[in-house]
Design a protein around this motif. Structure first.
Motif, mmCIF file in Angstrom:
data_model
loop_
_atom_site.group_PDB
_atom_site.id
_atom_site.type_symbol
_atom_site.label_atom_id
_atom_site.label_comp_id
_atom_site.label_asym_id
_atom_site.label_seq_id
_atom_site.Cartn_x
_atom_site.Cartn_y
_atom_site.Cartn_z
ATOM 1 N N MET A 49 25.941 -20.837 -47.771
ATOM 2 C CA MET A 49 26.887 -19.828 -47.300
ATOM 3 C C MET A 49 26.903 -19.746 -45.774
ATOM 4 S SD MET A 49 27.004 -15.722 -48.189
ATOM 5 C CE MET A 49 27.415 -15.892 -49.932
ATOM 6 N N GLN A 53 29.176 -13.782 -38.588
ATOM 7 C CA GLN A 53 28.299 -12.979 -37.729
ATOM 8 C C GLN A 53 27.046 -13.742 -37.256
ATOM 9 O OE1 GLN A 53 27.294 -9.282 -39.844
ATOM 10 N NE2 GLN A 53 25.191 -9.574 -39.183
ATOM 11 N N LEU A 324 17.840 -12.126 -41.555
ATOM 12 C CA LEU A 324 17.472 -10.715 -41.777
ATOM 13 C C LEU A 324 16.150 -10.340 -41.122
ATOM 14 C CD1 LEU A 324 18.315 -10.626 -45.602
ATOM 15 C CD2 LEU A 324 19.644 -9.499 -43.825
ATOM 16 N N GLY B 92 24.808 -12.970 -49.608
ATOM 17 C CA GLY B 92 24.876 -12.399 -48.275
ATOM 18 C C GLY B 92 24.310 -10.993 -48.379
ATOM 19 N N LEU B 93 23.216 -10.737 -47.675
ATOM 20 C CA LEU B 93 22.545 -9.438 -47.787
ATOM 21 C C LEU B 93 22.668 -8.666 -46.485
ATOM 22 C CD1 LEU B 93 19.228 -10.520 -49.583
ATOM 23 C CD2 LEU B 93 21.322 -9.625 -50.612
ATOM 24 N N PRO B 94 23.035 -7.387 -46.564
ATOM 25 C CA PRO B 94 23.033 -6.569 -45.351
ATOM 26 C C PRO B 94 21.592 -6.280 -44.919
ATOM 27 C CG PRO B 94 23.637 -5.251 -47.261
ATOM 28 C CD PRO B 94 23.463 -6.649 -47.749
ATOM 29 N N ARG B 95 21.406 -6.026 -43.630
ATOM 30 C CA ARG B 95 20.088 -5.619 -43.142
ATOM 31 C C ARG B 95 19.646 -4.322 -43.801
ATOM 32 N NH1 ARG B 95 17.519 -7.638 -38.791
ATOM 33 N NH2 ARG B 95 18.552 -9.525 -38.075
ATOM 34 N N GLU B 127 22.244 -13.447 -44.149
ATOM 35 C CA GLU B 127 22.532 -12.104 -43.686
ATOM 36 C C GLU B 127 24.040 -11.923 -43.600
ATOM 37 O OE1 GLU B 127 20.489 -11.122 -40.130
ATOM 38 O OE2 GLU B 127 21.772 -9.405 -39.693
ATOM 39 N N ALA B 128 24.539 -10.777 -44.065
ATOM 40 C CA ALA B 128 25.965 -10.486 -43.953
ATOM 41 C C ALA B 128 26.139 -8.992 -43.730
ATOM 42 C CB ALA B 128 26.708 -10.937 -45.202
ATOM 43 N N ALA B 129 27.322 -8.592 -43.274
ATOM 44 C CA ALA B 129 27.563 -7.178 -42.993
ATOM 45 C C ALA B 129 27.605 -6.365 -44.290
ATOM 46 C CB ALA B 129 28.880 -7.025 -42.233
ATOM 47 N N ASP B 130 28.053 -6.996 -45.373
ATOM 48 C CA ASP B 130 28.200 -6.305 -46.661
ATOM 49 C C ASP B 130 27.497 -7.151 -47.718
ATOM 50 O OD1 ASP B 130 29.063 -4.446 -48.502
ATOM 51 O OD2 ASP B 130 31.118 -5.191 -48.605
ATOM 52 N N ILE B 132 27.255 -9.599 -50.516
ATOM 53 C CA ILE B 132 28.103 -10.665 -51.052
ATOM 54 C C ILE B 132 27.277 -11.413 -52.089
ATOM 55 C CG2 ILE B 132 29.418 -12.761 -50.492
ATOM 56 C CD1 ILE B 132 30.449 -10.651 -48.719
#
Lengths: 325, 325
Positions: A49, A53, A324, B92-95, B127-130, B132
Motif C-alpha cells: 500500500m 502522506q 506509525l 492503513g492505520l491511523p496514529r 500509516e494513514a490518516a483514516d 483503511i
C-alpha cells in the motif's frame, strides 16, 4: 503496552497473535510474498500500500506516485525471482481530483504495467481522505528464492548502490533547485525508482542465489531479516555506498553510514550466493546492465550483522523504516 | 469535464482509457473478480477496500469493521461460486491506535477467516490518516458464474431480502435505542453482514445459474449490470422487500422502493436461472438455510430493467452507490 499506542511492527505482532499463521503448504506470513501451491508450481501473491502522506514527497507527480506504488510491489517479486502475471489496483481517492489528475494516475499505472510486462486486471475504487494506492501482484513460478536459506560461507551481494534515496529525499525536502549530477541521480532514485525484476528472474531461473530479500525497509534491516530467518551472521567488509554519498553526508552534517544502511525506500535485491556460483551471477547481472557488488560473507554465528573494519567487528543496528513510529 | 472533479465511475473510465483491458485469456476489468488461467482451471482474484470514513458507521466496532472488510470481498466470490483459498490484508492505520484496538481488528479478521474457511496468508501495514482495510482474496475454480450470460426466459432470483441495510443505517445514524425486532435485524444487517458463500459455491458446482452478480452496489445497479453485460432486459414482477420495510418507510417518510432498489451495501447473490433448473436451485438453497426468491424474468430487449405492475411497465432507475459523488 495496554492503553499505549502501537507502531507497525507491534501491530503485525498483535494481528498475528489473533489470526495465527496459515498451515502448510501455504507460506508463513512475513515473507515478501505469500505462496500457494497450484496445479503446476506456485502461485505468488503480494500486496503493498502506498499512502500519499508518508510515501509521496511534494515534488512527486501523480504519475510518478502511481508508478511507484507498482514498483514497490514489483521489487518484492524481483527479490523472489518471479515475473508478476497480473496486477490489481485498489484506490482510495480524495474528493476533488480532476479528470487530469486521474489520467495522470492511470498513466503511471500504464507505464509500470508496460515496464514490467504485467497487465492490470482489476481493482477497486473508493473515497478516502488521502490518496491510497494498494497494489496487488500475482504470479506463477516453480518456486521462489527464499529468505531463510543463506548458508555460512555464502557471498552477500547487492544489485545496486545505496544512499541515493535518503539523500534524494533530503534534497527534495530542502526544496532548492536540483543542479548537480549527484542531485539529479539522488532525486531520480526517489521520484522514479527502479526495480531489478529481469535480473531477479534470471537469477532464480539459473538457480544461483541461496537466499534473497528486497531492500525497501533499508539495507541493515534486510540483512537482519536474512540473518534472523536463516539463523546465520552477516559480516560486511564494505558498504555499497553510492558515488558522491560521502561528500553529500559531509556537506549536510549527516552520517554516510546512516544514509547507506538505514535510508530505506530502496528497491534493490540483497542476495546471498554460494562462492562457486557468484561469478556466474555477476556475469548474468552484466548482461542485464546491472551489477552485483559483493559486500560481505555469511558466517556461522548467532543471527547478527556486523561490519569488519581492520580487525574490529562493529555491530550494525537492527533498525529500519517503521510506520506509525 | 476537464478541470472539474470526477466521481468513482468516471475515475474508472479514465483509468481504463489509460491502462487498457488485459488481453485474453485473462478476464476483462469490470467483473466482480479477475480470472487468470492456471495449470488446472482458473485463478480468481479480487480486491476490495474498506475506508472508515465512508464504510463504517459510528456504532460499528473495529472487530465488526475488520470482519466487514472481508465479507465485502467474500460476497463477490460467493456470487461467482468460488471458495476463497487465501486472503491478504493491506492496512492503513491511523496514529494512536491502542494494542486493544489492533487486537480487535485481528479478532475480526480471524472471525471472518474461520467463518469462510479462508486462511489469511499475508498483507502490508502502513500509516494513514483514516483506517483503511484492503482485502485481497484468491481462489481456484474450473470457472466462474459470469455476468454476461443471462438468457431471455431465465428466472431472476435473489438470495435474501432487500432493504434492511439502508433502513439499518438510517436507524444507526438516528442514534436512538435499538428496541424492536425490525430494528435489531436491520442494524445487524449493517454491523454483521452475511455473505452467501456456501450457497454460491453449491450453485456453481451444480451448474444451475446462467449468470450472477453480487448486490453490494444496490439491487437496481446489479440488475442493470446483468442487463448491460448480457444484452437483455430484466422484468421484475415483485420486489424482494424485507418484512417490515413498508411500515418503516411509511414511518420515516421514505420510499419503500428506494430502500429496496437503491440501498446498497447488501451482500446477496442476484442470479438468473433457466426455468428448468430453478426448482433444483431453490431446493439447494433450502439445504443451506437460505432462500432463492424469484423476482422476475429475463426478456429479449435492449438492456433495461423495469417493473411490471398490472399491465404497466415502470422503468427502474440505473443508479446505485457511487463513491466521490
Amino acid at each position: 503496552m495496554s492503553g499505549g499506542t502501537v507502531d507497525e511492527r507491534e501491530a503485525i505482532r498483535i494481528l498475528l497473535a489473533e489470526i495465527g499463521q496459515p498451515r502448510a503448504p501455504i507460506s508463513a506470513i512475513g515473507d515478501d510474498v505469500a505462496v500457494l501451491p497450484t496445479g503446476k508450481g506456485r502461485l505468488v501473491i503480494k500486496t503493498d500500500m502506498l499512502v500519499r502522506q508518508t510515501d509521496v514527497p511534494p515534488q512527486m507527480t501523480l504519475t510518478q506516485a502511481a508508478r511507484k506504488a507498482i514498483v514497490m510491489c514489483v521489487s518484492d517479486f524481483a527479490a523472489k525471482g518471479v515475473q508478476p502475471a497480473a496486477a490489481l489496483i485498489s484506490l482510495g481517492l480524495p474528493r476533488g481530483l480532476s479528470e487530469g489528475d486521474v489520467r495522470d494516475l492511470g498513466r503511471g499505472f500504464g507505464r509500470a504495467s508496460a515496464e514490467f510486462g504485467c497487465p492490470i486486471v482489476g481493482g477497486d475504487t473508493n473515497e478516502a481522505a488521502d490518496l491510497i494506492i494498494d497494489c496487488v501482484l500475482v504470479g506463477f513460478a516453480p518456486d521462489i528464492i527464499r529468505r531463510d536459506s543463506a548458508r555460512p560461507g555464502d557471498v552477500v551481494a547487492v544489485s545496486g548502490p545505496f544512499g541515493y534515496s535518503a539523500s534524494g529525499l533530503h534534497i527534495l525536502l530542502e526544496g532548492g533547485p536540483v543542479q548537480t549530477r549527484f542531485q539529479r541521480v539522488a532525486t531520480a532514485a526517489v521520484l522514479e525508482p527502479r526495480a531489478a525484476l529481469s535480473l531477479g528472474i534470471a537469477l532464480r531461473e539459473a538457480a544461483l542465489p541461496s537466499a534473497a530479500i528486497d531492500s525497501s525497509d533499508g539495507l541493515a534491516w534486510s540483512l537482519y531479516e536474512l540473518a534472523w530467518l536463516s539463523k546465520v551472521g552477516v559480516e560486511l567488509d564494505r558498504l555499497p555506498q553510492a558515488p558522491g554519498i560521502a561528500q553529500f553526508a559531509a556537506a549536510h552534517d549527516e552520517s554516510m553510514e546512516d544514509l547507506v544502511l538505514y535510508g530505506g525506500e530502496e528497491y534493490e535485491i540483497v542476495a546471498t550466493f554460494p562462492p562457486s556460483k557468484f561469478p556466474r551471477a555477476r556475469a548474468l547481472a552484466k548482461r542485464y546492465n546491472r551489477s552485483l557488488e559483493p559486500i560481505g560473507r555469511v558466517r556461522a554465528s548467532h543471527p547478527q550483522v556486523w561490519r569488519r573494519i581492520d580487525e574490529r567487528r562493529i555491530p550494525v543496528d537492527a533498525r529500519g523504516w517503521v510506520h506509525l513510529k
